[in-house]
Design a protein around this motif. Sequence first.
Motif, PDB file in Angstrom:
ATOM      1  N   LYS A   1       0.830  -1.196   0.000  1.00 15.58           N
ATOM      2  CA  LYS A   1       0.000   0.000   0.000  1.00 15.58           C
ATOM      3  C   LYS A   1       0.865   1.247   0.000  1.00 15.58           C
ATOM      4  O   LYS A   1       0.599   2.216  -0.716  1.00 15.58           O
ATOM      5  CB  LYS A   1      -0.907   0.026   1.237  1.00 15.58           C
ATOM      6  N   GLN A   2       1.885   1.231   0.809  1.00 17.78           N
ATOM      7  CA  GLN A   2       2.700   2.438   0.915  1.00 17.78           C
ATOM      8  C   GLN A   2       3.540   2.671  -0.333  1.00 17.78           C
ATOM      9  O   GLN A   2       3.783   3.799  -0.729  1.00 17.78           O
ATOM     10  CB  GLN A   2       3.566   2.379   2.176  1.00 17.78           C
TER      11      GLN A   2
ATOM     12  N   GLU B   1       1.006   4.108  -2.772  1.00 20.76           N
ATOM     13  CA  GLU B   1       0.678   5.482  -2.403  1.00 20.76           C
ATOM     14  C   GLU B   1       1.763   6.410  -2.931  1.00 20.76           C
ATOM     15  O   GLU B   1       1.494   7.497  -3.422  1.00 20.76           O
ATOM     16  CB  GLU B   1       0.587   5.583  -0.885  1.00 20.76           C
TER      17      GLU B   1
ATOM     18  N   PRO C   1      -5.826   8.332  -1.462  1.00 20.49           N
ATOM     19  CA  PRO C   1      -5.179   8.153  -0.159  1.00 20.49           C
ATOM     20  C   PRO C   1      -5.653   9.206   0.852  1.00 20.49           C
ATOM     21  O   PRO C   1      -6.246  10.215   0.468  1.00 20.49           O
ATOM     22  CB  PRO C   1      -3.685   8.336  -0.434  1.00 20.49           C
TER      23      PRO C   1
ATOM     24  N   ALA D   1      -5.448  12.697  -5.607  1.00 22.64           N
ATOM     25  CA  ALA D   1      -4.184  12.563  -4.894  1.00 22.64           C
ATOM     26  C   ALA D   1      -3.638  13.960  -4.708  1.00 22.64           C
ATOM     27  O   ALA D   1      -3.622  14.759  -5.645  1.00 22.64           O
ATOM     28  CB  ALA D   1      -3.199  11.703  -5.680  1.00 22.64           C
TER      29      ALA D   1
END
Lengths: 618, 590
Positions: A609-610, A613, B385, B559
């Motif tokens: 996930k990171q 991201e 996110p 984002a």
Amino acid sequence: MSRLYKLTIFKEFSPISLFYKENKKIILTGSLFVLLSSSMSIVSPWILKIAIDDLKIAISIKQLGFYAALIIIVTAIHGIFRYKMRKILISLSRIFEYQLHNKIYHHLLYLPQSFFDKGYTGEVMSKITNDVHAVRMVAGPAFMYLLNTIFTAVFSVIMMLAINPKLTVLTLIPLPIISISIAKIGKKIRYHFTKVQETFSEMSVKTQENLSGIREIKVFAREEKEINEFQKINKSYIEHNKKLLSIYTLMHPFFVLLIGLSTLIILWVGGKYVIDNKISLGSFVAFNSYLLLLAWPAVAFGWIINIVQRGAASMKRINELTAEKTNQKYLKNSNISDRHKGTETHRHIVFETIEKFFPGNALSSMNKKSDTSISLEISQVNFSYNSHPILNNISFCIHPGETIAITGPTASGKSTLFKLILRRYAYQKGIVRFANIPLEDIPLQEWLSLIGYVPQDAFLFSDSIENNINLGLEIFDDDYMKQCLKIACIEQEIMQLSHDTKTILGERGITLSGGQKQRLSIARALMKKPFFLLLDDPFSQIDIETEHQLWNKLSSYPYAPIRIISSQRIHSIRNADTILVIDNGSIAEKGNHSTLLNMKGLYYSLFQKQLIEQIIKE
Amino acid sequence: METPFLEDLEDYKLKEYDWTILKRLYKYAKPYTRKLVLSLFFLLTASIGELSLPYITKLAIDKYIVTGQFHNFWHIILLYLAALLIIFIASYYQSYTVQLTGQYIMYDMRVNIFRHIQYLPVKFFNRTPVGKIMTRVTNDIEVINELFTAGVLTIIGDVFILAGILIAMFLLNSYLASIVILILPLIFLTSFLFRKNVRETYNRVRFWLSKMNSFLQESISGISIIQIFNAERQNFNRFDELNNEYKQANLDSIFYYAIFYPAIELIAAIATALILFFGGINIIKGIITFGVLVAFLQYSYRFFRPISDLTEKYNIVLSAIVASERIFKILDEPEDKQYFGNELLIKKAPLISFQNVSFAYDEKLVLHDISFEVASNQRVALVGPTGSGKTTIVNLLLKFYDNYSGTISIDGCDIRNLSASSVRKIIGVVFQEPFLFSKSLKENLYLGHTEFQEYPMDKIIHDVIGDKFMKRFKNKLDYKIGERGIELSTGERQLIAFARALSVNPLLLILDEATASIDPETEYWIQKRLDSWLASHTSLIIAHRLSTIKHANQIIMLADGRIIEHGTHEKLMKNKSKYYLFCNHFIQTA
């Protein structure tokens, strides 16, 4: 019933009587001046009486001048006594207030976390300000005026009796009515006063909730309804006040009326006595003056009763707070006063062991890497808060020289784990041992002195940076402070401030950015030269580059052989010796970075996930 | 971060005469002018009654007692009794009316400030701690109340009595009266010196008190850090220092009080001595009667009480001025302009459009040039996110902020021109952490209603909450929800929030991560109920569940405040783009 009530009042006021006992001499001197001042107050009317009587017969101008001068001199002496009585007794009550403030604050400092979790900040604040004020009024002014009232009343009645006993009895007939009505009215006032207070706090609750839920109120366009509801509470507040006022405002005029009736009796009967030559004209005038001296006590008495009743309610609230147990459940072997002492034997074992292997908590002086005799061992710990399970069967062990990382989703229990190690709460099952000693057996303050803690929210005080960093330390080591600031990567920024480390921060450190606060809070933890370093999500507002530097510098930090860090950011924890992945309060995965990645479980997905991201943001 | 609402210590310094503040305060008293005038009348009546007593005594002495005549003496007694009764009735009525009027004025102020707060912009609440506002609405107003209960009118009464006594004295004997007048400068000097010194120490007292209070407040919020760092002793010492300064300031002020009252009494004694001496000489000369002498002595006794009273009330007036200043500071906060504007009149699910919207909370832009459209009855999913700006879009649509650039419109109406209430009325929102009020379940459900109607609530309870959860609430609509809904689980709270939002029959539904922290079972329950609702409403959804997102008519991926991808699920998945990556890792597929 009323006797019982009086008893409880005296019981509540025990802090005051204790204070009086401790200051017996001052209280006695003060009371003596009250007595002297009351006795002086009856002299002037007597001089007046003699002067008038002499005037009626024959008097020289010289003699008249003498009487006039005497009145001034007597009043001056009276003034000196009054000054002394006020200065002594009221000052003493200020000292009482000071001690009570300190007592409450001191008590507060040692209350357990569970007390503060209840969120009584506002209430505690009002106790230490409003309630202490109300109690001081009892300890000082009310006490002084009560004595003054009694003495003056007694002296005046004696003088009146000296002039004419029969007239005195007749004049004093309305006075018992005052005492009786005070007792009757006082009860009613107290009842309505409580009602008013209740509605007032209802109003506070309403406002508090309204402000906390203001977002919902706006979204549901509820503003007018809220105003209506607030108005309703206010209306009932007024209704209660109306009832209170209708009695309360009656008191003073009623007393004045009764006193007036007494003067009427003097005028009527006394006047007849003068005509019948039973008393002189001077006595008639003096009698009036003595009645006025009596009138003030009668009115003051109501005022005193009022103050004492409010004071009793306040004293009760304060006593409730000071009765809160500082004794913490997790200190199994100690009570309040033992919190600092602890059991001597264990203190020695802990410190001797640490001293033996790590003189001065220093990592460099470590003998063997895996000396298990002083490791921190957490086994099968369960913790629930208000019967909500939070941690479940947590077991792990850290040896000196190791860094352990804890990760997992939000609200998985990471911070709680730190709080258990810090002994903020007691766990329900399992055991935590350090150097084979259960934590409960180590005195709390000794235990905490081994820990450098960096909390999730970097709480700083509105004090100088220097005082913030040296929190809890008695000796300020400036060179070492600079070293710590350097390790925390904040030294340069602080040196650029106008007063460098002497700069005063705003409330809650508000003048600094989030990242700066976090770095200062890291420096604060390092200052303690701790044995443990607990880092609870310490880099959340620090950019990656600075964090990288910080890690580098921390690796050469000579203290804290055991380090625990929690973070959701993989790059902050990937180098740890062991990583615990906590999910829903249990340890889901355990291992180092590469073994965890190979498991392709929760840690792996967090890592992915990171990464993504990162990609999305680019 | 936004700058906080800091309190200046200057706020605690007293300004001697601040007419603008008194004028503003007077505005609140104005509606009660009639009552105040009436009670002033009674106050004056009572004062006259009080002034008459020494004169009646004089009559009694001169006409009857000295002359030894007892015939018709009852006339005087009756007169005296009548005066006493007048004083009693008038002063009771006066003090009751004034204090009650004070309560009414406080009521107006309190409601006024509460109303004002309701319409303040969201920004204000972000920078002002709840505790601070609380103090204004409760304590500060109570301080002003003192001004009415103990102050204002009694001051007028005191002044009136002073003047009355002087007049009475001159009427009785101008020679003796002018001797008493000689004393006046001495009194003024004494009370002037006293006031000056007391004000100085009073400022110090307030200064240290407020320092002590904020230290205390900070200690309580930082208690865990203090305890963990073993800093109890250190903090106690700091508190002790502040406490000590406070005590010292108080001790200093005691000196002035202790010396003031004896000083006034001494001056009164000088007056008595002068009256006795010069009055005595006049009696010897046969110029005045005994009655006049006695009346003079009684008048001079009553003369000095109002003076020490007046001086004492000075502080009450000053603190009331400080308190009102702080209250007016909040009242001067501009109301949210967004409440003004046209009414939005729509009956059908609307069309929403964002055009080139950019926004910053303070300096840093959190939305960059956002443009999209949601057609009527469409479902749009916002993904991205944390911190990408999803919630900010919701906040703007709810008109929480207005300092954005670009245009947001509903059915073609620019929402800038619409009133906030009418926009919010068509929207049903479920937040991630809904706030429930510590009232009954019923009152929470009817949050958006003006009255309790059974329909459509029955249907909503049945459809959204369902029997199983109603059992949890003991099947009772008056089930008491604890403060902030603490007794309930996240899922149960979220259910109430859903029911609450749907009960207003919204034309636009916004779900801001509404199911993010709910257990799977409850979420499944909500999900099933939701789908039918979503089909017939325009909706904006921030979610992490694939089934919710997948069926959206369009997906907007954000984002860092920018729209990076936009389209239907199929289209975006086909592109194997960032959304594809995002779906694979962030979106729960269950």
